[in-house]
Enzyme design. Structure first.
Site, PDB file in Angstrom:
ATOM      1  N   ALA A 180      10.733   6.192  -5.492  1.00 26.62           N
ATOM      2  CA  ALA A 180      11.415   6.572  -4.246  1.00 26.62           C
ATOM      3  C   ALA A 180      11.286   8.064  -3.939  1.00 26.62           C
ATOM      4  CB  ALA A 180      12.888   6.179  -4.322  1.00 26.62           C
ATOM      5  N   TYR A 213       7.219  -6.198  -6.991  1.00 26.01           N
ATOM      6  CA  TYR A 213       6.716  -5.393  -8.111  1.00 26.01           C
ATOM      7  C   TYR A 213       6.182  -6.219  -9.278  1.00 26.01           C
ATOM      8  CZ  TYR A 213       9.013  -1.681  -5.505  1.00 26.01           C
ATOM      9  OH  TYR A 213       9.382  -0.799  -4.520  1.00 26.01           O
ATOM     10  N   ASN A 265       3.494   8.058 -10.342  1.00 25.43           N
ATOM     11  CA  ASN A 265       4.150   7.147  -9.400  1.00 25.43           C
ATOM     12  C   ASN A 265       5.568   7.680  -9.235  1.00 25.43           C
ATOM     13  OD1 ASN A 265       5.432   5.190  -7.971  1.00 25.43           O
ATOM     14  ND2 ASN A 265       4.686   3.462  -9.180  1.00 25.43           N
ATOM     15  N   ARG A 320       4.820  -1.696   4.143  1.00 24.86           N
ATOM     16  CA  ARG A 320       6.267  -1.905   4.000  1.00 24.86           C
ATOM     17  C   ARG A 320       7.031  -1.115   5.077  1.00 24.86           C
ATOM     18  NH1 ARG A 320       7.776  -1.250  -2.141  1.00 24.86           N
ATOM     19  NH2 ARG A 320       9.727  -2.095  -1.311  1.00 24.86           N
ATOM     20  N   PRO A 361      12.062   6.874 -10.526  1.00 23.57           N
ATOM     21  CA  PRO A 361      13.272   6.059 -10.649  1.00 23.57           C
ATOM     22  C   PRO A 361      13.066   4.568 -10.405  1.00 23.57           C
ATOM     23  CG  PRO A 361      13.330   7.420  -8.664  1.00 23.57           C
ATOM     24  CD  PRO A 361      12.174   7.901  -9.493  1.00 23.57           C
ATOM     25  N   ASN A 362      13.787   3.820 -11.208  1.00 25.23           N
ATOM     26  CA  ASN A 362      13.860   2.351 -11.117  1.00 25.23           C
ATOM     27  C   ASN A 362      12.619   1.624 -11.634  1.00 25.23           C
ATOM     28  OD1 ASN A 362      16.515   2.318  -9.866  1.00 25.23           O
ATOM     29  ND2 ASN A 362      15.485   3.182  -8.081  1.00 25.23           N
ATOM     30  N   ARG A 390      13.417  -6.041 -11.222  1.00 29.13           N
ATOM     31  CA  ARG A 390      13.514  -5.435  -9.912  1.00 29.13           C
ATOM     32  C   ARG A 390      12.567  -6.098  -8.904  1.00 29.13           C
ATOM     33  NH1 ARG A 390      10.908   0.410  -8.460  1.00 29.13           N
ATOM     34  NH2 ARG A 390      11.940   0.484  -6.465  1.00 29.13           N
ATOM     35  N   HIS A 433       0.945   3.657  -6.547  1.00 32.17           N
ATOM     36  CA  HIS A 433       2.069   2.787  -6.174  1.00 32.17           C
ATOM     37  C   HIS A 433       1.694   1.358  -6.485  1.00 32.17           C
ATOM     38  CE1 HIS A 433       4.124   6.079  -4.321  1.00 32.17           C
ATOM     39  NE2 HIS A 433       3.004   6.399  -3.719  1.00 32.17           N
ATOM     40  N   GLU A 474      -2.012   9.786  -7.311  1.00 32.79           N
ATOM     41  CA  GLU A 474      -0.781   9.060  -6.974  1.00 32.79           C
ATOM     42  C   GLU A 474      -1.028   7.551  -7.101  1.00 32.79           C
ATOM     43  OE1 GLU A 474      -0.061   9.456  -2.791  1.00 32.79           O
ATOM     44  OE2 GLU A 474       2.045   8.875  -2.941  1.00 32.79           O
TER      45      GLU A 474
HETATM   46  C1  DQA Z   1       6.755   2.393  -5.447  1.00 33.83           C
HETATM   47  C2  DQA Z   1       6.956   2.329  -3.933  1.00 33.83           C
HETATM   48  C3  DQA Z   1       8.152   3.157  -3.514  1.00 33.83           C
HETATM   49  O1  DQA Z   1       8.328   3.098  -2.093  1.00 33.83           O
HETATM   50  C4  DQA Z   1       9.415   2.628  -4.164  1.00 33.83           C
HETATM   51  O2  DQA Z   1      10.524   3.434  -3.835  1.00 33.83           O
HETATM   52  C5  DQA Z   1       9.276   2.474  -5.632  1.00 33.83           C
HETATM   53  C6  DQA Z   1       8.022   1.993  -6.197  1.00 33.83           C
HETATM   54  C7  DQA Z   1       5.617   1.464  -5.914  1.00 33.83           C
HETATM   55  O3  DQA Z   1       5.179   1.629  -7.047  1.00 33.83           O
HETATM   56  O4  DQA Z   1       5.200   0.563  -5.173  1.00 33.83           O
HETATM   57  O5  DQA Z   1      10.234   2.659  -6.374  1.00 33.83           O
HETATM   58  O6  DQA Z   1       6.389   3.710  -5.795  1.00 33.83           O
END
Ligand code: DQA
Length: 146
Positions: free
Chosen positions: A76, A22, A73, A106, A9-10, A17, A99, A97
């Site tokens: 959240a 990011y 990825n 963080r 998501p997002n 964002r 990120h 994985e």
């Molecule tokens: C994320 C890190 C997560 O904590 C966050 O909720 C994201 C993006 C990253 O790519 O840094 O949406 O996965």
């Protein structure tokens, strides 16, 4: 080798964002980056993004017997989703994985990763390059097995 890249998501709002965290490049740029990395690694790639946990679970389940590895990825859902963890364990495909940000630097709630418990490796804080590392890791692993 066929790799499935999943984004949670997002991530579709990249660019808009929180650019300080990011980056300023958008989701289309990330997709183009992933396709280029996969081509260089000699892999076929499918990329899927969803804001819905169940859609990500469905995609992981459908990867069984179709893909040779997963780059994920979970965004959240990383920090909340036992369903995604269980799906990764169920299909038992090599998974990595990714990120974009360094989640360890963080908020404390970002330091627990459920999905990561089913992944062989995690790349964090490398921006787009984390996807490239993940794809090359899976490609190397598959070449070593051949
Ligand atoms: C994320 C890190 C997560 O904590 C966050 O909720 C994201 C993006 C990253 O790519 O840094 O949406 O996965």
């Amino acid at each position: 080798m066929k790799i499935l890249v999943l984004n949670g998501p997002n991530l579709n709002l990249l660019g808009l964002r929180e650019p300080a965290i990011y980056g300023s490049q958008n989701y289309a740029a990330l997709e183009a980056y992933i396709r280029q990395a996969a081509e260089e690694a000699g892999c076929q790639v499918e990329i899927f993004q969803s804001n819905h946990e169940g859609a990500l679970v469905d995609k992981i389940q459908a990867a069984y017997g179709v893909f040779d590895g997963i780059v994920i990825n979970p965004a959240a859902y990383t920090h909340t989703s036992v369903a995604i963890l269980d799906a990764l364990k169920a299909v038992s495909l090599p998974a990595v994985e990714v990120h974009l940000s360094d989640v360890d630097a963080r908020e404390p709630f970002r330091q627990l990763s459920y999905a990561g418990m089913a992944c062989e490796k995690t790349y964090k804080g490398l921006g787009f390059a984390g996807y490239r590392e993940a794809i090359f890791y899976l490609a190397r692993k598959s070449a070593d097995k051949a």
